[in-house]
Design an enzyme around this catalytic site. Structure first.
Site, PDB file in Angstrom:
ATOM      1  CB  SER A 188      -0.927   0.021   1.218  1.00 45.82           C
ATOM      2  OG  SER A 188      -1.860  -1.030   1.160  1.00 45.82           O
ATOM      3  CG  ASP A 206      -9.756 -17.487   3.547  1.00 41.79           C
ATOM      4  OD1 ASP A 206      -9.683 -16.240   3.522  1.00 41.79           O
ATOM      5  OD2 ASP A 206     -10.728 -18.109   3.080  1.00 41.79           O
TER       6      ASP A 206
END
Length: 265
Positions: free
Chosen positions: A60, A164
């Site tokens: 980011s 996950d």
């Protein structure tokens, strides 16, 4: 949209983030100065923009990392037995003396995991979770580029896991730091990719008190706008959800499936 700038060092990038008032807390500035983005971004490390990591993932933009850390800061800093105020922080939120547990979902490059660890104190634990093994390894490799990062990994205070992240993560606290009030949850959860919905599992895994910082699609489809949400759980377990500002993030998705080899004719 990323705010463009031109910097040639980690120090100049951090000073820029302070000038545009994205970094406001002295402790956040100190942590960003300790962790050189150049060891985590594959190129253009000191530009205030996201960079590709591969596997459809990005690191980011620095200003988004700064916004996330500033938001989570009261839940990252250790709440000491003496309860002395931390520099520039009005309130540290948590149970006094309880070691911090911090979860970074979509940990990618590992940069934010390292910054979190710098803020969480010597008893804090930070777990980075990614759904692609190459990215999990990348976080470890990047942290080993500095003696400080390598020491955090060796101590067990930082760990990278494959899983996950939409389902959160369960991690056993080392026996030497377990307390009777250690519920195994997380003081702070950061999600580094856009979720199609606010996953209940993440809210359930927040400690009381705790905070989740997550980008969520406005509607449950991949073409809608994305907004930052914070979810706060207070000491009694009451949950408050707050919608903030519009952002652009890559999507929190399944790991790519391996193609089944086709028989030769």
């Amino acid at each position: 949209m990323a705010m463009q700038n031109s910097n040639n060092s980690n120090e100049s990038l951090v000073e820029y983030l302070c000038r545009i008032k994205v970094i406001n807390q002295p402790l956040v500035k100190s942590a960003f100065l300790k962790v050189d983005r150049g060891q985590y971004a594959p190129k253009n490390a000191y530009e205030n923009s996201p960079q590709l990591l591969g596997h459809q993932a990005t690191i980011s933009a620095p200003y988004m990392h700064a916004k996330a850390v500033e938001s989570l800061l009261p839940y990252l800093l250790p709440k000491t037995e003496s309860d002395q105020p931390s520099e520039g922080v009005a309130e540290v939120i948590g149970i006094r003396g309880r070691p911090r547990r911090i979860l970074d979902i979509g940990s990618g490059s590992g940069l934010l995991v390292h910054i979190f660890a710098e803020l969480a104190g010597e008893t804090g634990i930070v777990i980075g979770v990614d759904h692609i093994e190459e990215l999990r390894k990348l976080g470890e490799t990047n942290m080993c580029k500095s003696p400080e990062g390598a020491a955090l990994l060796a101590s067990g205070r930082v760990r990278f896991r494959l899983g996950d992240g939409r389902k959160g993560w369960s991690e056993v606290t080392p026996a030497n730091v377990v307390r009777p009030d250690d519920d195994g949850g997380w003081d702070a959860i950061h999600v580094g990719a856009a979720a199609i919905k606010l996953h209940d599992e993440l809210v359930q895994q927040l400690r009381s008190p705790g905070r989740l910082f997550i980008p969520v699609l406005e509607e449950e489809n991949w073409f809608s706008d994305t907004y930052i949400w914070t979810v706060d759980k207070d000491e009694k377990g009451n949950v408050t959800k707050t919608k903030h500002y519009k952002v652009k993030y890559v999507s929190l998705m399944d790991a790519p499936k391996e193609e089944t080899p086709r028989a030769l004719s």
